[in-house]
Scaffold this motif. Structure first.
Motif, PDB file in Angstrom:
ATOM      1  N   HIS A  20     -23.119 -28.316   9.672  1.00 27.42           N
ATOM      2  CA  HIS A  20     -24.210 -28.539  10.645  1.00 27.42           C
ATOM      3  C   HIS A  20     -23.997 -29.413  11.746  1.00 27.42           C
ATOM      4  CE1 HIS A  20     -28.272 -27.648  11.950  1.00 27.42           C
ATOM      5  NE2 HIS A  20     -28.726 -29.046  11.671  1.00 27.42           N
ATOM      6  N   LEU A  21     -23.181 -30.224  11.548  1.00 28.00           N
ATOM      7  CA  LEU A  21     -22.756 -31.419  12.663  1.00 28.00           C
ATOM      8  C   LEU A  21     -22.465 -30.753  13.871  1.00 28.00           C
ATOM      9  CD1 LEU A  21     -22.242 -34.187  13.138  1.00 28.00           C
ATOM     10  CD2 LEU A  21     -20.214 -34.083  12.056  1.00 28.00           C
ATOM     11  N   ILE A  22     -21.755 -29.609  13.912  1.00 25.33           N
ATOM     12  CA  ILE A  22     -21.363 -29.238  14.985  1.00 25.33           C
ATOM     13  C   ILE A  22     -22.369 -28.592  15.973  1.00 25.33           C
ATOM     14  CG2 ILE A  22     -20.350 -26.949  16.111  1.00 25.33           C
ATOM     15  CD1 ILE A  22     -18.935 -28.821  12.933  1.00 25.33           C
ATOM     16  N   HIS A  23     -23.692 -28.200  15.479  1.00 21.13           N
ATOM     17  CA  HIS A  23     -24.719 -27.985  16.195  1.00 21.13           C
ATOM     18  C   HIS A  23     -25.335 -29.091  16.857  1.00 21.13           C
ATOM     19  CE1 HIS A  23     -28.411 -25.588  17.156  1.00 21.13           C
ATOM     20  NE2 HIS A  23     -29.076 -26.605  16.611  1.00 21.13           N
ATOM     21  N   HIS A  24     -25.300 -30.089  15.996  1.00 18.63           N
ATOM     22  CA  HIS A  24     -26.069 -31.428  16.645  1.00 18.63           C
ATOM     23  C   HIS A  24     -24.972 -32.145  17.711  1.00 18.63           C
ATOM     24  CE1 HIS A  24     -29.632 -32.166  14.723  1.00 18.63           C
ATOM     25  NE2 HIS A  24     -29.109 -31.470  13.587  1.00 18.63           N
ATOM     26  N   THR A  25     -23.595 -31.769  17.996  1.00 21.21           N
ATOM     27  CA  THR A  25     -22.894 -32.387  18.718  1.00 21.21           C
ATOM     28  C   THR A  25     -23.053 -32.040  20.240  1.00 21.21           C
ATOM     29  OG1 THR A  25     -21.215 -30.677  18.509  1.00 21.21           O
ATOM     30  CG2 THR A  25     -20.829 -32.747  17.181  1.00 21.21           C
ATOM     31  N   VAL A  68     -36.627 -33.380  19.858  1.00 18.42           N
ATOM     32  CA  VAL A  68     -36.525 -34.685  19.251  1.00 18.42           C
ATOM     33  C   VAL A  68     -35.591 -34.603  18.134  1.00 18.42           C
ATOM     34  CG1 VAL A  68     -38.149 -36.262  17.717  1.00 18.42           C
ATOM     35  CG2 VAL A  68     -39.207 -35.016  19.659  1.00 18.42           C
ATOM     36  N   HIS A  69     -35.420 -33.613  17.468  1.00 21.34           N
ATOM     37  CA  HIS A  69     -34.642 -33.345  16.385  1.00 21.34           C
ATOM     38  C   HIS A  69     -33.174 -33.458  16.938  1.00 21.34           C
ATOM     39  CE1 HIS A  69     -32.800 -31.631  12.760  1.00 21.34           C
ATOM     40  NE2 HIS A  69     -32.097 -30.875  13.346  1.00 21.34           N
ATOM     41  N   TYR A 125     -34.648 -39.784  14.062  1.00 22.18           N
ATOM     42  CA  TYR A 125     -35.258 -38.840  14.748  1.00 22.18           C
ATOM     43  C   TYR A 125     -34.269 -37.317  14.406  1.00 22.18           C
ATOM     44  CZ  TYR A 125     -37.916 -42.231  17.292  1.00 22.18           C
ATOM     45  OH  TYR A 125     -38.554 -43.168  17.381  1.00 22.18           O
ATOM     46  N   THR A 126     -33.035 -37.454  14.217  1.00 26.78           N
ATOM     47  CA  THR A 126     -32.319 -36.601  13.889  1.00 26.78           C
ATOM     48  C   THR A 126     -32.701 -35.742  12.507  1.00 26.78           C
ATOM     49  OG1 THR A 126     -30.259 -37.695  14.614  1.00 26.78           O
ATOM     50  CG2 THR A 126     -29.798 -35.567  13.527  1.00 26.78           C
ATOM     51  N   ASP A 127     -33.428 -36.538  11.683  1.00 25.50           N
ATOM     52  CA  ASP A 127     -33.712 -36.101  10.089  1.00 25.50           C
ATOM     53  C   ASP A 127     -35.296 -35.883  10.197  1.00 25.50           C
ATOM     54  OD1 ASP A 127     -31.207 -36.119   9.252  1.00 25.50           O
ATOM     55  OD2 ASP A 127     -31.475 -37.953   7.970  1.00 25.50           O
ATOM     56  N   ILE A 171     -35.140 -39.206  25.035  1.00 30.19           N
ATOM     57  CA  ILE A 171     -34.233 -38.392  24.549  1.00 30.19           C
ATOM     58  C   ILE A 171     -32.830 -38.651  24.971  1.00 30.19           C
ATOM     59  CG2 ILE A 171     -33.785 -35.840  23.422  1.00 30.19           C
ATOM     60  CD1 ILE A 171     -36.858 -35.612  23.318  1.00 30.19           C
ATOM     61  N   VAL A 172     -31.885 -38.775  24.074  1.00 28.28           N
ATOM     62  CA  VAL A 172     -30.620 -38.806  24.302  1.00 28.28           C
ATOM     63  C   VAL A 172     -29.873 -37.663  23.475  1.00 28.28           C
ATOM     64  CG1 VAL A 172     -28.378 -39.821  24.404  1.00 28.28           C
ATOM     65  CG2 VAL A 172     -30.539 -40.944  25.005  1.00 28.28           C
ATOM     66  N   TYR A 173     -29.258 -36.545  23.809  1.00 26.71           N
ATOM     67  CA  TYR A 173     -28.894 -35.576  23.044  1.00 26.71           C
ATOM     68  C   TYR A 173     -27.697 -35.863  22.603  1.00 26.71           C
ATOM     69  CZ  TYR A 173     -32.390 -32.368  24.950  1.00 26.71           C
ATOM     70  OH  TYR A 173     -33.514 -31.536  25.464  1.00 26.71           O
ATOM     71  N   GLY A 174     -27.250 -35.220  21.393  1.00 27.36           N
ATOM     72  CA  GLY A 174     -25.756 -35.573  20.687  1.00 27.36           C
ATOM     73  C   GLY A 174     -26.037 -35.974  19.259  1.00 27.36           C
ATOM     74  N   VAL A 175     -24.948 -36.593  18.829  1.00 27.37           N
ATOM     75  CA  VAL A 175     -25.155 -37.368  17.497  1.00 27.37           C
ATOM     76  C   VAL A 175     -24.178 -38.451  17.498  1.00 27.37           C
ATOM     77  CG1 VAL A 175     -23.220 -35.923  16.337  1.00 27.37           C
ATOM     78  CG2 VAL A 175     -24.882 -36.770  14.993  1.00 27.37           C
ATOM     79  N   ASP A 176     -24.790 -39.483  17.313  1.00 22.15           N
ATOM     80  CA  ASP A 176     -23.835 -40.835  17.397  1.00 22.15           C
ATOM     81  C   ASP A 176     -22.873 -40.970  16.846  1.00 22.15           C
ATOM     82  OD1 ASP A 176     -24.740 -41.177  14.701  1.00 22.15           O
ATOM     83  OD2 ASP A 176     -25.648 -42.988  14.898  1.00 22.15           O
TER      84      ASP A 176
END
Length: 275
Positions: free
Chosen positions: A124-129, A207-208, A215-217, A242-247
């Protein structure tokens, strides 16, 4: 209502494809005219990457579709599942209840579990990148995640006892809802807030996609916002924050290269940071 049932009972594959393509086209045009964020990126290059994952999602669902069809037919023939155990109720109420429950299991629960189970999160991480969330981001799913989501959808059909026409209706609404809530659309704040009491609105879902916890969760829903509000996973954040992506994957070579995105589930995992 009977006309809707009749249509989705025999909906051609070409029409389902038109729903997917038509939705992307519509929200693409709207987000160009009324963008939430003025993002400086190569939109067509970004879309090309996300379209690849959209295509793999279609392939996975096409290959496994017979399982879904057999499951829906089995529940109907054997009167299995929640809807089949109900007393006779108006068809409109029957449909709404079915869609709510399919959304709960096939979308909310699937999404929640993918955030909590380590090996599922890897896919699922790929979606959040994605650091440029727009309507093409809706189907940015690793093929492995497409399989996971298919399993939850099939499980939902079994438990709910959904006839096939309802499954097709749910999938069509799910596609449009996901394209809508990922679209880079600027709605009036009060309108967006009002919609979020019933549906997953763009600002709610953005926000997700904020790059850090907690916020990711949060805000796991896809069509209906009721599940996030009911289970305490709803949260809000002003859009300017809001900053898009995953840290864990903020570098372009990690989040914007197809080869690396396909390999992420098999790389050493990284711990997310709290905020």
């Amino acid at each position: 209502m009977n006309e809707i049932i009749a249509y989705f009972s025999t909906i051609p594959s070409s029409h389902r494809s038109l729903i997917l393509i038509g939705g992307i086209t519509l929200f693409w045009l709207i987000e160009n005219a009324f963008p939430l964020f003025q993002m400086k990126y190569k939109k067509w290059n970004h879309a090309g990457l996300n379209f690849f994952f959209t295509f793999t999602t279609i392939i996975v669902n096409f290959i496994l579709a017979f399982i879904l069809i057999q499951t829906a037919n089995w529940t109907t023939e054997h009167h299995f599942g929640f809807l089949n155990w109900l007393p006779e109720i108006p068809i409109a109420l029957y449909t709404i209840m079915g869609l709510l429950l399919l959304d709960l299991i096939g979308a909310y629960l699937a999404h929640f579990v993918q955030h909590k189970v380590k090996f599922m999160w890897r896919f699922h991480l790929i979606h959040h990148t994605d650091t440029w969330i727009d309507t093409t981001s809706a189907n940015r799913h690793h093929p492995g995640e497409s399989v996971i989501r298919f399993v939850f959808t099939t499980f939902g059909v079994l438990l709910v006892g959904s006839p096939m026409w309802m499954v097709f209706l749910y999938q069509s609404l799910s596609v449009i809802a996901s394209q809508f809530n990922h679209a880079n659309i600027s709605l009036p704040v009060k309108l967006d807030a009002f919609l979020s009491y019933f549906l997953v609105s763009p600002n709610m879902h953005k926000v997700h996609h904020h790059y850090v916890l907690p916020y990711t969760d949060s805000n796991y829903g896809n069509i209906f916002s009721i599940w996030d509000r009911l289970f305490g996973t709803f949260t809000s954040l002003p859009k300017e924050h809001i900053v898009y992506g995953v840290d864990t994957h903020m570098q372009p070579e990690e989040n914007n290269k197809l080869k690396n995105l396909l390999h992420i589930p098999f790389q050493e995992s990284r711990s997310a940071k709290n905020s």
